[in-house]
Design a protein around this motif. Structure first.
Motif, PDB file in Angstrom:
ATOM      1  N   TRP B  19     -39.446 -36.756 -52.046  1.00 39.12           N
ATOM      2  CA  TRP B  19     -38.681 -37.783 -50.803  1.00 39.12           C
ATOM      3  C   TRP B  19     -37.442 -37.863 -50.610  1.00 39.12           C
ATOM      4  CZ3 TRP B  19     -36.226 -42.748 -51.246  1.00 39.12           C
ATOM      5  CH2 TRP B  19     -36.769 -43.949 -50.838  1.00 39.12           C
ATOM      6  N   VAL B 321     -27.814 -37.052 -51.836  1.00 37.80           N
ATOM      7  CA  VAL B 321     -28.272 -37.580 -51.354  1.00 37.80           C
ATOM      8  C   VAL B 321     -29.061 -37.713 -49.693  1.00 37.80           C
ATOM      9  CG1 VAL B 321     -27.140 -39.627 -49.243  1.00 37.80           C
ATOM     10  CG2 VAL B 321     -25.974 -38.637 -51.237  1.00 37.80           C
ATOM     11  N   ALA B 323     -30.811 -38.348 -46.841  1.00 32.45           N
ATOM     12  CA  ALA B 323     -30.920 -39.416 -45.419  1.00 32.45           C
ATOM     13  C   ALA B 323     -32.045 -38.900 -43.830  1.00 32.45           C
ATOM     14  CB  ALA B 323     -29.775 -39.525 -44.533  1.00 32.45           C
ATOM     15  N   ARG B 325     -34.200 -40.678 -40.887  1.00 29.41           N
ATOM     16  CA  ARG B 325     -33.818 -41.668 -39.999  1.00 29.41           C
ATOM     17  C   ARG B 325     -34.587 -42.868 -40.253  1.00 29.41           C
ATOM     18  NH1 ARG B 325     -36.312 -37.804 -37.195  1.00 29.41           N
ATOM     19  NH2 ARG B 325     -34.972 -37.535 -34.309  1.00 29.41           N
ATOM     20  N   ASP B 326     -35.640 -43.158 -42.046  1.00 29.03           N
ATOM     21  CA  ASP B 326     -35.677 -44.747 -41.917  1.00 29.03           C
ATOM     22  C   ASP B 326     -35.898 -44.786 -43.637  1.00 29.03           C
ATOM     23  OD1 ASP B 326     -37.841 -42.902 -43.354  1.00 29.03           O
ATOM     24  OD2 ASP B 326     -39.091 -43.652 -42.565  1.00 29.03           O
ATOM     25  N   SER B 327     -35.211 -43.623 -44.385  1.00 29.57           N
ATOM     26  CA  SER B 327     -34.961 -44.101 -46.006  1.00 29.57           C
ATOM     27  C   SER B 327     -33.692 -43.286 -46.690  1.00 29.57           C
ATOM     28  CB  SER B 327     -36.741 -43.218 -46.620  1.00 29.57           C
ATOM     29  OG  SER B 327     -36.928 -44.479 -45.926  1.00 29.57           O
ATOM     30  N   ILE B 328     -33.468 -43.568 -47.615  1.00 28.38           N
ATOM     31  CA  ILE B 328     -31.952 -42.871 -47.865  1.00 28.38           C
ATOM     32  C   ILE B 328     -32.141 -42.781 -49.544  1.00 28.38           C
ATOM     33  CG2 ILE B 328     -29.326 -43.143 -48.349  1.00 28.38           C
ATOM     34  CD1 ILE B 328     -29.531 -45.003 -45.912  1.00 28.38           C
ATOM     35  N   LEU B 329     -31.583 -42.319 -49.924  1.00 24.96           N
ATOM     36  CA  LEU B 329     -31.933 -41.557 -51.340  1.00 24.96           C
ATOM     37  C   LEU B 329     -30.807 -41.507 -51.840  1.00 24.96           C
ATOM     38  CD1 LEU B 329     -33.958 -41.098 -53.998  1.00 24.96           C
ATOM     39  CD2 LEU B 329     -34.628 -38.597 -53.586  1.00 24.96           C
ATOM     40  N   VAL B 330     -30.267 -41.821 -52.998  1.00 26.38           N
ATOM     41  CA  VAL B 330     -29.307 -41.560 -53.599  1.00 26.38           C
ATOM     42  C   VAL B 330     -29.644 -41.251 -54.896  1.00 26.38           C
ATOM     43  CG1 VAL B 330     -26.688 -42.497 -54.266  1.00 26.38           C
ATOM     44  CG2 VAL B 330     -27.417 -43.111 -52.022  1.00 26.38           C
ATOM     45  N   GLU B 351     -43.868 -50.561 -50.348  1.00 23.44           N
ATOM     46  CA  GLU B 351     -43.412 -50.046 -48.811  1.00 23.44           C
ATOM     47  C   GLU B 351     -44.120 -48.550 -48.406  1.00 23.44           C
ATOM     48  OE1 GLU B 351     -40.235 -51.243 -48.103  1.00 23.44           O
ATOM     49  OE2 GLU B 351     -39.746 -52.415 -50.244  1.00 23.44           O
ATOM     50  N   PRO B 352     -43.692 -48.910 -46.646  1.00 22.33           N
ATOM     51  CA  PRO B 352     -44.698 -47.724 -45.958  1.00 22.33           C
ATOM     52  C   PRO B 352     -43.477 -47.012 -45.485  1.00 22.33           C
ATOM     53  CG  PRO B 352     -43.490 -49.641 -44.660  1.00 22.33           C
ATOM     54  CD  PRO B 352     -43.351 -49.899 -45.608  1.00 22.33           C
ATOM     55  N   GLU B 353     -42.534 -46.616 -46.439  1.00 25.92           N
ATOM     56  CA  GLU B 353     -41.795 -45.189 -46.311  1.00 25.92           C
ATOM     57  C   GLU B 353     -41.892 -44.330 -47.357  1.00 25.92           C
ATOM     58  OE1 GLU B 353     -40.300 -48.878 -45.571  1.00 25.92           O
ATOM     59  OE2 GLU B 353     -39.339 -48.122 -43.853  1.00 25.92           O
ATOM     60  N   ALA B 354     -42.910 -44.918 -48.360  1.00 30.32           N
ATOM     61  CA  ALA B 354     -43.348 -44.086 -50.031  1.00 30.32           C
ATOM     62  C   ALA B 354     -43.558 -43.481 -49.045  1.00 30.32           C
ATOM     63  CB  ALA B 354     -43.470 -45.197 -50.858  1.00 30.32           C
ATOM     64  N   ARG B 358     -41.836 -42.187 -40.218  1.00 33.99           N
ATOM     65  CA  ARG B 358     -41.588 -42.596 -39.115  1.00 33.99           C
ATOM     66  C   ARG B 358     -42.040 -41.431 -37.531  1.00 33.99           C
ATOM     67  NH1 ARG B 358     -36.278 -46.189 -37.371  1.00 33.99           N
ATOM     68  NH2 ARG B 358     -37.140 -47.030 -39.548  1.00 33.99           N
TER      69      ARG B 358
END
Lengths: 469, 469
Positions: B19, B321, B323, B325-330, B351-354, B358
């Protein structure tokens, strides 16, 4: 009793230390970093204290004059907005302030403040200004020094000398700290941070500028005298103003014998980088600060800021993660001071996000590019009530406008058409068109452009109520 | 000579360790992580080696069957696609493979491979499979063990026993490593990673499943026998298949006396987390890996991946890192194994992005939400040549379609209208409509929805060529 201070707020600088949020197209002073108000709005509110201050003057660039006006209107503060055609450095800026003050009153006391400075204790700030005004009223130039909170290397320092009046000290020197060791020594020796904010007798300042930066004062004097009033702005005469040499006011402050410094222990920051934003923000659990949709899992003292995307930071401490619609920055807070250099490299590499935001503000409202491909672009356009776009045409694209909120008045060649919510209109290539919001609520439009070239420079402006053509 | 291996690729799992790129709606096996091909496509290409393999079988979920078909078509690999109505665990999956193998040949040798596994040395992989086939042809079940590259705690281990045939060893035990110390001991003792990939005599496997997981084998046998062929897929009979108990094939492998293990030193990974992606990627300067628009300033051994935004990472090492379009993980690479837990927490938080991307893939093409507000949404819709959306209507929204590339055939109530590039059409609330791409190139449409409710569940499907209503 001395006259009230005429406060002049300077809206210069791009604040690229706070990239990607702050850029040339919307610099940090206009961005809400803590709560709802921008630093400019907070400062404007502070300077509206009628016990100490006369009517506000705002000095802004041509590009940001409408933003300044909009932000003042939003907080209900009235001000005179003066447009600097170009930026000519701090000596010219102070000269403008002196000149504008003298235009109101020969005995004017003027205060010059930076729009991007943040003050913790507003009451103490106003008190400090009043104290400085008492000294300035004797014909002095008073700079506000800040008792240092830590051995900063990013700020300049002032070495105060003997006391000249109640609380005011002679300025012995303006110095920079090369490293933390030197900065710690300055702290121990009672130096103050140089905030750059000044309160002075306008006539004295003009005389000192004439003595030490005569060309600056002469050019600015002419530019103010021959400036033009239009759309509610006073625009300095561009040719005269451009003649002013680029110079720093510090040289004048070093040369003059009228300078003194007053300590302002009101809590101050120029919010130069993201670690300063974290410092000044209210902390959540584990010292994390989260603006927008963000989560920290197993981490402390982080700064998260997201305009749009969901942000998940896992297993790190003391880091700043800043996400706008088009750019993402990841930097340890301890290295946040490097960001300005990074932005310079991105600019040198031709990355558009280094300078420009995806959301662009215009006098009539704003637009946001939401989809861009080789042969089409989609924009979301918001027009303020009463806003009118320029009458224009394009050589390379047709446009489809769908009204999704409010009512549009569209001019298309010889027609005027009212387009309501959930209606659309087609603008073929080459037609002369204009959009206006005749309504009472904001107008939102989805614009679909189709064509072989979609650049902003394919806008041929025929007429513009904001004088942009 | 034994028959060729019938290769069966299992496309199960969401791969949430990767993810935000991998999610339920588009799991990691279908995502290009290195170069242009997805892990599924690379595996399908490997298993197309006609010297060792018979015609490919792909087992996919109903949701991802069209994605699997599209990706096979893109690389020119022909396969039989079998649809699992629900996921019932690895014993059922292996039972499907055995059953499908026996449908082709009583003496069938079947290979079961995971779609998300990545192999470094394809030639050696095929050789290992062939060696395993020789053993399987004697009526055996061969599991492929991987000589460990490091003391992993994320993989299971196999303890090999005495040699039973050339290169094949008895399986003494399947074990897990609780910690790095135990894992290091396994390495020293010659244990192998359990890849889960099997090559077996189909009749033997059916017999062993009948012996140790009789209900699984019976349900799967019935579901395959009564499955339906439609749109080029074989869909297992849902009611029969749902009766199969959820069970792991490991229990069968532990119980049977037919199991052996062959070492496959071909370089293998299940790419379970972002640190594995970094490991497997070609490194740039300072060990950084950058996919998309990203910069590392003053940092080493980082993994950057951005679908859209400009990414600047300053002054950090060994971090991922990621990224979309809708989520960013660091996340530090060393903690990348925690991401699956984080996604579970995001899911629990609603959270829908989980779970969802998009960009959503459909049998007819895909769509991407590019702007969403309270009363409007804008989508970019791409329809494949020949693609046909369902005949549908909405109770709460009207739609404006602007064709920006290709040609659309639009059904609107009783009309059929051809809409060309740079033309638009309006679909009022409640009208029955359908869009199709009758052309030879992809059709791109900007859809502007206006209404009081914009959810995906306000689609009333009246007719659908993909049988989704």
């Amino acid at each position: 009793m001395h006259p009230k201070i005429i406060p002049v707020v300077m809206c210069e600088g791009a604040g690229i230390g706070l990239w990607p949020v702050s850029r040339n197209t919307m610099p940090k002073q206009f961005i809400p970093l803590f709560g709802r108000d921008s630093a400019f709005q907070r400062m404007a509110k502070l300077l509206s204290d009628a016990t100490a201050f006369d009517r506000l003057i705002v000095v802004a660039s041509a590009e940001h004059r409408f933003t300044a006006a909009d932000q003042l209107q939003a907080i209900g503060v009235k001000a005179e907005i003066v447009v600097e055609p170009v930026c000519r450095g701090s000596a010219a800026a102070v000269a403008i302030a002196a000149e504008l003050g003298l235009a109101r009153d020969d005995a004017a006391l003027v205060g010059v403040f930076a729009a991007d400075h943040v003050v913790q204790d507003g009451r103490l700030f106003v008190e400090t200004c009043s104290k400085a005004a008492t000294v300035a009223a004797q014909g002095g130039i008073v700079t506000i020094g800040i008792p240092p909170a830590y051995p900063a290397t990013a700020y300049g320092y002032i070495r105060p000398g003997s006391e000249t009046a109640a609380g005011a000290h002679q300025v012995e020197a303006f110095v920079e700290a090369c490293d933390a060791v030197q900065a710690a020594r300055y702290l121990a020796d009672g130096y103050l941070w140089n905030s750059g904010n000044l309160i002075f007798n306008a006539a004295t300042m003009r005389a000192e500028l004439e003595a030490f930066e005569a060309d600056v004062m002469a050019s600015v004097g002419e530019a103010v005298a021959t400036g033009s009033h239009d759309l509610g702005f006073l625009t300095l005469e561009p040719r005269a103003f451009a003649k002013a040499p680029k110079a720093s006011i510090t040289a004048v402050m070093e040369a003059t014998e009228k300078a003194s410094v007053i300590a302002g222990p009101f809590g101050w920051s120029d919010v130069g980088c993201w670690s300063a934003v974290w410092e000044l923000s209210e902390k959540g659990a584990n010292g994390n600060v989260v603006e927008g949709r963000g989560y920290v899992f197993d981490g402390a003292n982080n700064l998260l800021r997201s305009e749009d995307a969901l942000l998940a930071v896992v297993g790190v401490d003391d880091i700043a993660v800043i996400a706008t619609r088009d750019s993402i920055l990841v930097v340890p807070k301890a290295k946040a001071g490097k960001v300005a250099d990074v932005v310079a490299l991105l600019m040198a590499n031709g990355e558009p996000e280094a300078c420009s935001h995806r959301e662009i503000h215009r006098p009539w409202g704003k637009y946001l590019s939401i989809d861009l491909d080789r042969r089409h672009q989609v924009k979301r356009i918001t027009v303020k009530p009463g806003g009118v776009l320029s009458l224009q045409k394009h050589h390379h694209r047709a446009e489809h406008w769908v009204v999704v909120r409010g009512t549009a008045e569209v001019t298309r060649d010889d027609e005027t058409i009212i387009v309501h919510e959930n209606e659309s209109i087609y603008l073929p290539i080459g037609c002369v068109h204009r959009m206006a919001n005749p309504g009472r609520i904001p107008l939102d439009i989805i614009e679909v452009q189709v064509g072989s070239y979609l650049g902003e420079d394919d806008i041929i402006r025929i007429e513009d109520i904001y004088k942009r053509c």
